[in-house]
Structure formats: structure tokens, C-alpha cells
Design a protein around this motif. Sequence first.
Motif, PDB file in Angstrom:
ATOM      1  N   GLU A  20      -3.844   5.718   4.055  1.00 58.12           N
ATOM      2  CA  GLU A  20      -4.796   6.958   4.831  1.00 58.12           C
ATOM      3  C   GLU A  20      -6.133   6.490   4.573  1.00 58.12           C
ATOM      4  N   GLN A  21      -6.324   5.956   3.218  1.00 55.56           N
ATOM      5  CA  GLN A  21      -7.585   5.511   2.884  1.00 55.56           C
ATOM      6  C   GLN A  21      -8.115   4.417   3.882  1.00 55.56           C
ATOM      7  N   ALA A  22      -7.385   3.482   4.124  1.00 50.64           N
ATOM      8  CA  ALA A  22      -7.792   2.268   5.110  1.00 50.64           C
ATOM      9  C   ALA A  22      -8.039   2.760   6.360  1.00 50.64           C
ATOM     10  N   THR A  23      -7.270   3.719   6.771  1.00 45.64           N
ATOM     11  CA  THR A  23      -7.425   4.351   8.205  1.00 45.64           C
ATOM     12  C   THR A  23      -9.134   4.932   8.263  1.00 45.64           C
ATOM     13  N   THR A  24      -9.244   5.660   7.315  1.00 43.32           N
ATOM     14  CA  THR A  24     -10.726   6.282   7.151  1.00 43.32           C
ATOM     15  C   THR A  24     -11.559   5.108   7.136  1.00 43.32           C
ATOM     16  N   CYS A  25     -11.336   3.992   6.314  1.00 42.63           N
ATOM     17  CA  CYS A  25     -12.404   2.881   6.084  1.00 42.63           C
ATOM     18  C   CYS A  25     -12.548   2.331   7.454  1.00 42.63           C
ATOM     19  N   ILE A  26     -11.573   2.303   8.220  1.00 42.95           N
ATOM     20  CA  ILE A  26     -11.768   1.350   9.654  1.00 42.95           C
ATOM     21  C   ILE A  26     -12.545   2.244  10.571  1.00 42.95           C
ATOM     22  N   GLN A  27     -12.283   3.557  10.348  1.00 44.71           N
ATOM     23  CA  GLN A  27     -13.216   4.692  11.247  1.00 44.71           C
ATOM     24  C   GLN A  27     -14.700   4.574  11.097  1.00 44.71           C
ATOM     25  N   VAL A  28     -14.953   4.680   9.370  1.00 44.66           N
ATOM     26  CA  VAL A  28     -16.344   4.372   8.977  1.00 44.66           C
ATOM     27  C   VAL A  28     -16.896   2.921   9.466  1.00 44.66           C
ATOM     28  N   GLY A  29     -16.093   1.981   9.497  1.00 49.02           N
ATOM     29  CA  GLY A  29     -16.698   0.556   9.868  1.00 49.02           C
ATOM     30  C   GLY A  29     -17.102   0.566  11.206  1.00 49.02           C
ATOM     31  N   LEU A  30     -16.148   1.259  12.144  1.00 42.16           N
ATOM     32  CA  LEU A  30     -16.464   1.307  13.557  1.00 42.16           C
ATOM     33  C   LEU A  30     -17.682   2.235  13.826  1.00 42.16           C
ATOM     34  N   LEU A  31     -18.008   3.422  12.986  1.00 45.33           N
ATOM     35  CA  LEU A  31     -19.190   4.106  13.107  1.00 45.33           C
ATOM     36  C   LEU A  31     -20.416   3.191  12.883  1.00 45.33           C
ATOM     37  N   CYS A  32     -20.244   2.442  11.788  1.00 46.57           N
ATOM     38  CA  CYS A  32     -21.548   1.631  11.209  1.00 46.57           C
ATOM     39  C   CYS A  32     -21.973   0.562  12.363  1.00 46.57           C
ATOM     40  N   VAL A  33     -20.976   0.187  13.218  1.00 43.39           N
ATOM     41  CA  VAL A  33     -21.509  -0.709  14.108  1.00 43.39           C
ATOM     42  C   VAL A  33     -21.705  -0.112  15.596  1.00 43.39           C
ATOM     43  N   GLN A  34     -22.011   1.078  15.615  1.00 45.78           N
ATOM     44  CA  GLN A  34     -22.234   1.788  16.880  1.00 45.78           C
ATOM     45  C   GLN A  34     -23.453   0.940  17.258  1.00 45.78           C
ATOM     46  N   GLU A  35     -23.688   0.944  18.811  1.00 45.49           N
ATOM     47  CA  GLU A  35     -24.707   0.129  19.520  1.00 45.49           C
ATOM     48  C   GLU A  35     -26.080   1.010  18.893  1.00 45.49           C
ATOM     49  N   SER A  36     -26.017   2.235  19.021  1.00 44.33           N
ATOM     50  CA  SER A  36     -27.532   2.759  18.856  1.00 44.33           C
ATOM     51  C   SER A  36     -27.603   3.134  17.300  1.00 44.33           C
ATOM     52  N   PRO A  37     -28.712   2.636  16.882  1.00 45.36           N
ATOM     53  CA  PRO A  37     -28.653   2.852  15.325  1.00 45.36           C
ATOM     54  C   PRO A  37     -28.734   4.225  15.008  1.00 45.36           C
ATOM     55  N   SER A  38     -29.155   5.276  15.816  1.00 46.29           N
ATOM     56  CA  SER A  38     -29.078   6.662  15.492  1.00 46.29           C
ATOM     57  C   SER A  38     -27.713   7.061  15.389  1.00 46.29           C
ATOM     58  N   GLN A  39     -27.035   6.371  16.132  1.00 47.43           N
ATOM     59  CA  GLN A  39     -25.263   6.685  16.018  1.00 47.43           C
ATOM     60  C   GLN A  39     -24.765   6.464  14.816  1.00 47.43           C
ATOM     61  N   ARG A  40     -25.243   5.408  14.024  1.00 45.14           N
ATOM     62  CA  ARG A  40     -24.825   4.964  12.646  1.00 45.14           C
ATOM     63  C   ARG A  40     -25.291   5.980  11.466  1.00 45.14           C
ATOM     64  N   PRO A  41     -24.080   6.361  10.716  1.00 51.17           N
ATOM     65  CA  PRO A  41     -24.439   6.951   9.545  1.00 51.17           C
ATOM     66  C   PRO A  41     -25.441   6.466   8.433  1.00 51.17           C
TER      67      PRO A  41
ATOM     68  N   CYS B  31       0.895  -1.046  -0.022  1.00 59.08           N
ATOM     69  CA  CYS B  31       0.302  -0.126   0.122  1.00 59.08           C
ATOM     70  C   CYS B  31       0.783   1.329  -0.058  1.00 59.08           C
ATOM     71  N   SER B  32       0.345   2.357  -0.786  1.00 54.17           N
ATOM     72  CA  SER B  32       0.947   3.451  -0.939  1.00 54.17           C
ATOM     73  C   SER B  32       0.555   4.533   0.377  1.00 54.17           C
ATOM     74  N   PRO B  33       1.240   5.598   0.799  1.00 55.98           N
ATOM     75  CA  PRO B  33       0.765   5.986   2.111  1.00 55.98           C
ATOM     76  C   PRO B  33      -0.545   6.755   1.826  1.00 55.98           C
ATOM     77  N   THR B  34      -1.104   7.224   0.819  1.00 55.87           N
ATOM     78  CA  THR B  34      -2.426   7.583   0.605  1.00 55.87           C
ATOM     79  C   THR B  34      -3.499   6.451   0.685  1.00 55.87           C
ATOM     80  N   GLU B  35      -2.791   5.079   0.099  1.00 55.61           N
ATOM     81  CA  GLU B  35      -4.106   4.051   0.397  1.00 55.61           C
ATOM     82  C   GLU B  35      -3.970   3.665   1.799  1.00 55.61           C
TER      83      GLU B  35
END
Length: 818
Positions: free
Chosen positions: A743-764, A737-741
Motif C-alpha cells: 500500500e505504501q509503495a502504491t502511495t509512493c508511486i502516486q507521489v512520484g507521478l505528482l512530482c513529475v507533473q508538467e506544470s511546476p504549479s501542479q507539483r507538491p 512485501c507485506s500488504p501494508t508495504e
Amino acid sequence: ARKTMRPSQRRHRLPLAFLSVLLLTSSAVADSTLTQGTAIGGDQRLASPGGVFQLGLFSVANNTRWFLGIWLTASPAGVVWVANRDRPLNASSSGIVALSGRGDLVLLDAASNNETIWSSSSSSSAAASVAQLRDDGNLVLADAADVAVWQSFDHPTNTFLSGSRAGQDLRTGVVWSVSSWRSADDPSPGDFRYVMDTRGSPELHVWRNGSKRYRTGPWNGLRFSGCPDMTTFEDLVEFRFTHTADEVSFVYRDRVGSPVSRLVLNESGAMQRMVWDGALWRVFWSGPRDQCDIYGACGPFGVCNAVGAVMCGCIKGFIPSSPAEWRMRNASGGCARSTVLQCGGGDGFYTLRGVKLPETHGSSVDAGASLAECGRRCSSNCSCTAYAASDIRGGGTGCIQWFGELMDTRFVDDGQDLFVRLAMSDLHLETTKTSKLVVIIAAVITAFALLLLSLGLVIWRKIRQRSKQVTNFDDMVRGECLTYHLETLRDATDGFCPKNEIGRGGFGIVYKGQMEDGQEVAVKKLSAGNSVQGLKEFKNEVDLIAKLQHRNLVRLLGCCIHCSERILVYEYMSNKSLDTFIFDPRRRADLSWRTRMDIIFGVARGLLYLHQDSRHTMIHRDLKAANVLLDREMVAKISDFGIAKLFSSIGDHQVTERIVGTYMLPVCGCSGYMSPEYAMDGMVSFMQDVYSFGVLLLEIISGRRNQRSFNLIAHAWGLFEENKSLELLDPAVRDGCSPTELEQATTCIQVGLLCVQESPSQRPQMAAIIPMLSQQQAPGRPLRPVVCMPVSSLVDLLGVQEDTSGNAELTITNLEGR
Ligand SMILES: *[C@@H]1O[C@H](CO)[C@@H](O)[C@H](O)[C@H]1NC(C)=O
Ligand SMILES: *[C@@H]1O[C@H](CO)[C@@H](O)[C@H](O)[C@H]1NC(C)=O
Ligand SMILES: *[C@@H]1O[C@H](CO)[C@@H](O)[C@H](O)[C@H]1NC(C)=O
Ligand SMILES: *[C@@H]1O[C@H](CO)[C@@H](O)[C@H](O)[C@H]1NC(C)=O
Ligand SMILES: *[C@@H]1O[C@H](CO)[C@@H](O)[C@H](O)[C@H]1NC(C)=O
Ligand SMILES: *[C@@H]1O[C@H](CO)[C@@H](O)[C@H](O)[C@H]1NC(C)=O
Ligand SMILES: *[C@@H]1O[C@H](CO)[C@@H](O)[C@H](O)[C@H]1NC(C)=O
């Protein structure tokens, strides 16, 4: 306080000249043996031959109380055995340890007329002629023929060492158990005791003042049923469980070359397995681990779930016996049967999976019976409430039958199946409060819909009267869906030949087929006999699915209805499903980061289309790696959408099967793709799909499955919290992976964690996810997902004041990662 627990080093005064026994040489550390006529006193010690352990006097509480004890030479503060727990000496100078004329090891107080403070008082008729401290920490008294007549391993205080038994001699009734120290500077027996309960299937129990605090669960052939983590340090120690007519015992042994370990019942009532790492005792395991380990946390017929949003639930078919207390989170009253058992043929068994078995006290155990035989026995005895295998090896053998309340059941990793007797009606119908709620909601919605409908009817009539135009409702839904003949499909698949089978799922079997014109198709033969949907409804639904066309959805080409046979025809995806790539040790390397990112975007777009862009918005409900197919160009296409609705009866049935386990309880919240709210009360919303998408995202990134034995969400969260998100990235792609990629992976992980929040209202929403993935919009910071919730302090639970005094000698690092 612990600091003072060292053996005396200061006092050298030995006013013992009047003794006829010969004191050993004045050097502090002496021989490993005591014989008739020799003694040690003051700061003299016995050392084991290899010098591993020492025996001597040690003090607590500012040298005001002295005890005879054994400790690891390297760790004098970690006393493993104490002789005179109840009767301390006032000064080390007055203590004399010797072999008495009768052959007992005695501790005398020279300051009060050689009074015997403690004696080994062996029951053996043979008199010991030698006392030896061995390298395993065992103090053994042996007679002239070198036969052991007494050993400290048979009289443990608060510690088991490698080779010392916990259990009971069934011939003599002698019990090998330990009791905690009263406090850090008082080795006298405290409130806690750790004993083997031999009624029922033997298990180890911690008691406090006569009430049970914690149990390990019965031995299941490999480990104690409630201690899944026991097997995680099997490379250090070996466990042996013995159950014969003569004795029931549990012994562990340090493996050759492994460091010394000990199992301690500490002053707070916790069992701690500690390993000496050369500088300090590391805690490898301790029990109770969480609130669910506390005995009877959820009362009779309750089930405890330490990772659930709600800790206590009732076994299926049971309801809280005092709902008011229960609502206030006091579950100690437990649950009661919602339908009285019929006995005879009117009952069945519900399988409660993955649990620590309930208390076996009062149960009947037959290690010889098979599990099937066990089921027959339980079913033919009206008082039998549940049964389970007594040994989990070989798929489960042996038989435990319970006859009364099921107490102290909890979910554990690698837990066992418990078969619970229920009335037939409870087994098949959902009689839980959740479903009542659903019924009420459905009734309200129906009433509302009827109201709207009648309103609509009135308006429609008016319009019709005015324009005299007749709208044919059927015309509106008749779609682009092609109808195939059964013969055509039979020819295409060589008569549904098994060699053409390419998949098998809850809804049916999928075959690869080739049409006359050479077009490749996937033919899904839906399980026969399950559909209760009428022909017309089925057709309408299929038409609706066929209308959903998107680059990232698998296209439904048509259907075939022949008698009870229902068949769907889809476009064929030559690269099969995503799970055959990302979880395959070799093929995963074929998926570069670029490809993975394309797949992630593809799934996100497909899902967004389902959720809001199409004319008929739809919740997928079952998004998972196996339902993401890849075409020749590795374009991701979501399959199986809408199908749950096609089969409303099957769909609901399956959902029920998966979630029923308990009342108010997310059984699957910790593994798979099911969101907590769906697992808990079957709540279906777009946010269920977002949750599944989050799990899928983390799986694509890491190449690992989210499952019971490995909680990917907790793992990802742990790394995220430590700012080490990138360690989640599949090693198969990380290096390329290149540095940009990255960075992209880091973002993806954060989005993944947002999606599995306990409360449905906290998920995007899906619409917000795509800009986040393409880094046009910064994702918010996720909160701790539900599966990683910390358990509250054990010390609080046990109601013990934590020792706040300086614990200078004993810094313990808890290695147990949870
Ligand atoms: C021990 O002695 C020190 C000073 O002699 C005193 O401050 C401390 O309170 C004593 N501790 C106990 C437990 O008696
Ligand atoms: C220790 O001292 C206390 C008080 O000074 C006394 O009551 C007790 O009997 C002594 N114990 C022994 C074993 O000498
Ligand atoms: C203590 O015991 C020894 C014998 O072991 C005896 O010689 C001595 O007189 C005893 N001392 C007292 C004070 O009884
Ligand atoms: C246990 O018993 C001891 C003495 O009998 C008492 O001091 C202590 O308070 C008791 N603890 C509990 C929790 O009942
Ligand atoms: C007893 O063990 C538990 C679990 O490891 C620990 O949390 C607690 O602090 C210990 N208590 C004492 C007094 O050492
Ligand atoms: C919890 O409920 C039980 C009855 O189910 C009751 O006896 C007990 O006092 C309650 N405990 C608390 C702390 O409210
Ligand atoms: C059912 O099991 C109980 C407990 O083992 C036993 O006492 C009773 O006799 C059994 N009843 C029948 C009908 O076998």
C-alpha cells in the motif's frame, strides 16, 4: 464496403462454351498453374501449391465491379495484388484468365468480344509457357526453360509481400513502387504513392498528388533513420537494403516459421506493416507515427519533437523566420540563421543529437569516407551546411553532406548525430530569445536590487550614525569551514593516486583519503582552470555550504585553496552512491522495501532542509541517484548541493550544453531528471528539484533508470492509469512485501507521478511530500505527465476522410505501444 470484396461465390453461370480455350474443371479451386490452352473464369481460382495464396476474380461495390487479384486464402478480404486496377469487369461470369499466344497472361471480357481488359505484357522476348502462383504470393510467368519472364512482385499494387522489392532498377530505370487504392471499394490508383527516392541517400517517400507527405529517412546500415521501431520486430522479419550500381532496393523477408506479413500503403496514405495472426491482420507498425513524421512539419532548419510541450523548435543558431506565424503554432516557414556564416575559419559545427536525418535529396553521399574525413570535407566547403555518418554501425562511418536547407529533421529514439555548421559566435554564445529574456529579467532584478541596496545603505548609515557600532561584514560569513593544507590532502590520498579515485563527475575527480588521525574523507579535486570565481567569493560559498548540516546531507568538512587548485573535503560514505545499488542486477536485492523507504524519506528530508529549513535556502539543481550517497548504516545523504553555485561558470556552461539543442524545445524532457521547464528555458526553481525527486522516487521503486530508450515516467503512468501501479515495483522486493508495504509503495508511486507533473504549479512542495509519503495526507490524483501526451489523429493530419462504413471483415488491433 469491405464485405463485398469477396471473390464470387454466387455466380456459377459460365457462358463460355464458345471459347476454344479449355476451362479447367468446374471445381472452384484448381491447380497452381495455367498453361497455354487452359484458362480459368468465373469463380474458379488458382491456388498456390501449399494453398497459402489464391488468385481469382473478386468484386467490390455490391458485385458491380470485378477484378483479378491475389489474396491470402485465409483472408479473402486482404487482397494483396490486383491486375486490372483501372478497368473492372461488369460481371465475374465474363472474365477469362488465360495465357495468350504471345505468352502473356491476359484477362479477357467475354461479354465484349473477348476484349483484353488487362495483359501482363512482359517486355521479355521469351514467351511464357506457364503461369504459376507461388506460396509466397508471387505470380510468376516462366518460359520453357523455367526462367521467369514476368512476376507480379515486380508490379506490386498497394502491398509488398515477403520478398517483393521497393526501389529501382538503376540500369533499366524500372521503378518498384506501390500506390494506394482510391478507396476501400475502388482498387484503382489513389492519391498516395510510396516510392524510393534515389537522389541523395536512398529513402522511402510517401507522396500525395505530387507533394511529399512522409519520409522514412535514409538507410543507416541497420534501419531507416526515422524508423527506430523497425528493429523491434526483427524476430519476425528480416530486412535487406541493397545499394549497388545496378539497383537500389529494400526487401523484407518473413523469417522461417513466422506468420505471413505484408506492408500496405492504405487509402489514408499510411504505411502499415501487418502480420496475419491466424484470425486477423495485426498492425505491428505504421508510419507516419505522429505529427513530426509529416514531411516538413517544422520547416527548413526546424526540429520536431513529438513528446515536447512545444512541437517545433529551431536548430541552435537559428531563429523562426516568421515569428508571428510561429507564435500561432504555424512552423511551416521554418527557421533562419541568426548569424551569417563566415566561411573560412569562422565557423564551427554544432552536434544535434538523436535525430532522424534531414532529407538527403541534393546531398552528397560517400560511403567510403570516415566521419572525421567527412567533417574536414564539410568544413572546407563553404556551401556545406551539415554532415553526418551514412552508416551508424561501428561508431559511425561514411559521409553525407548537405548543401542547402535542412528539411524534415526530428528527434527519434536511437537517433543519429547531425553536425550543423554554425558561425563561431552562435556556437559559443547563447543568442537565443530565451537568453535575451534572461538578460532582461536580470537587468530588472539588478535595478531592483540596486534600489534596495541604496535604500538599505541609507538606513544603515542612519543606524551607524546613531549607534556608532561598526558591523564587520566579513565576520558574519566567516564560518566553521576548516582550511586544509595541500600537503595534508596529498598525504591522505597518496598524492591523489588514481587507485584512490572513487568518483568522477562534471565538477572534478573524487579521491578517498585517510587523515593522520585515521578519519576517512572524500577529497574532491575541482577541475582546474574553470573557475572564474574569485578567492573570496569561493571561500564565502564554501562556508555557506559547510553551514548546511543535516543528517541527510553529506557534510562538507573543509576546503583547500592552493594557487589555481580548489579542493573540497567531505565526510566519506562507505556504501557509495545509490545508483550502484538500485541499478545493479545483484546488489538491488540487498535493498529491501524498508531500506528503500528509509532512503526515500532521507532524501525527502534532506531536500526539504535545503529548500526551506536551513538559513540559506538552496536549490540543488542536480538531484540524481548518483548524488545520493549511503553511509555505513545505509542512511541516505544528498551530495553535491551548492556546488553548481560554487562554479557558476561551469554550472551554467553545463546547463547550456544540455539544453541548448534547440530553441523553445525540451530536448531532455523525456529522459533523465530534468524538468520540462528547465530543459526548455533553463528555468530554475524549487520545483526542478521536486521533479528530479519524483524521477528518483520512481527509479528507487522500480529499480530502472529513466532514459531515452526507456521512459520510466510514461511506463509508470501507463501502469497507474490501468490501476496496475504495483507492477512497477522492483521484482527484487515485490515478493517480500507485506500488504501494508504494498500500500505504501502504491502511495509512493502516486507521489512520484505528482512530482513529475508538467506544470511546476501542479507539483507538491517538498514540505507537502513528506506527509504524503508517510500516508498522513492523501496525495492528489496526478494528471498525465508531459512525456505521455497523445499525438493527434493522423487521419486529420493527412486530411483524409476516415472511412466510416462498417469495417466488418477487418478488425485491426494496433499493437504498437507508444
Ligand atoms: C449494396 O446493396 C445494398 C442492398 O442491395 C444497398 O443497401 C447498399 O447501399 C449497396 N451499397 C453500395 C455501395 O452500392
Ligand atoms: C460495364 O457496364 C457499363 C455500363 O453498363 C459499360 O459502359 C461498360 O462498357 C461495361 N464494361 C465492360 C468491360 O463491359
Ligand atoms: C472469343 O475468343 C475465342 C478464341 O479464344 C473465339 O473462339 C470466340 O469466337 C471469341 N468470341 C467472340 C465473341 O469474339
Ligand atoms: C489529388 O488529385 C485528385 C485527382 O487529380 C483530386 O481528386 C484530389 O482532390 C487531389 N487531392 C488533393 C489533396 O489535392
Ligand atoms: C490506414 O492506416 C492508419 C495507420 O494504421 C490507420 O489509422 C487508418 O485507419 C488506416 N486507414 C484505412 C482506410 O484503413
Ligand atoms: C503558415 O505560414 C506560412 C508562411 O510561413 C504561410 O504561407 C501559410 O499560409 C501559413 N499557414 C497557415 C495555415 O496559416
Ligand atoms: C562544394 O560542394 C559542392 C557540392 O558537392 C561542389 O559543387 C563544390 O564544387 C564544392 N566546393 C569546393 C570548394 O569544394
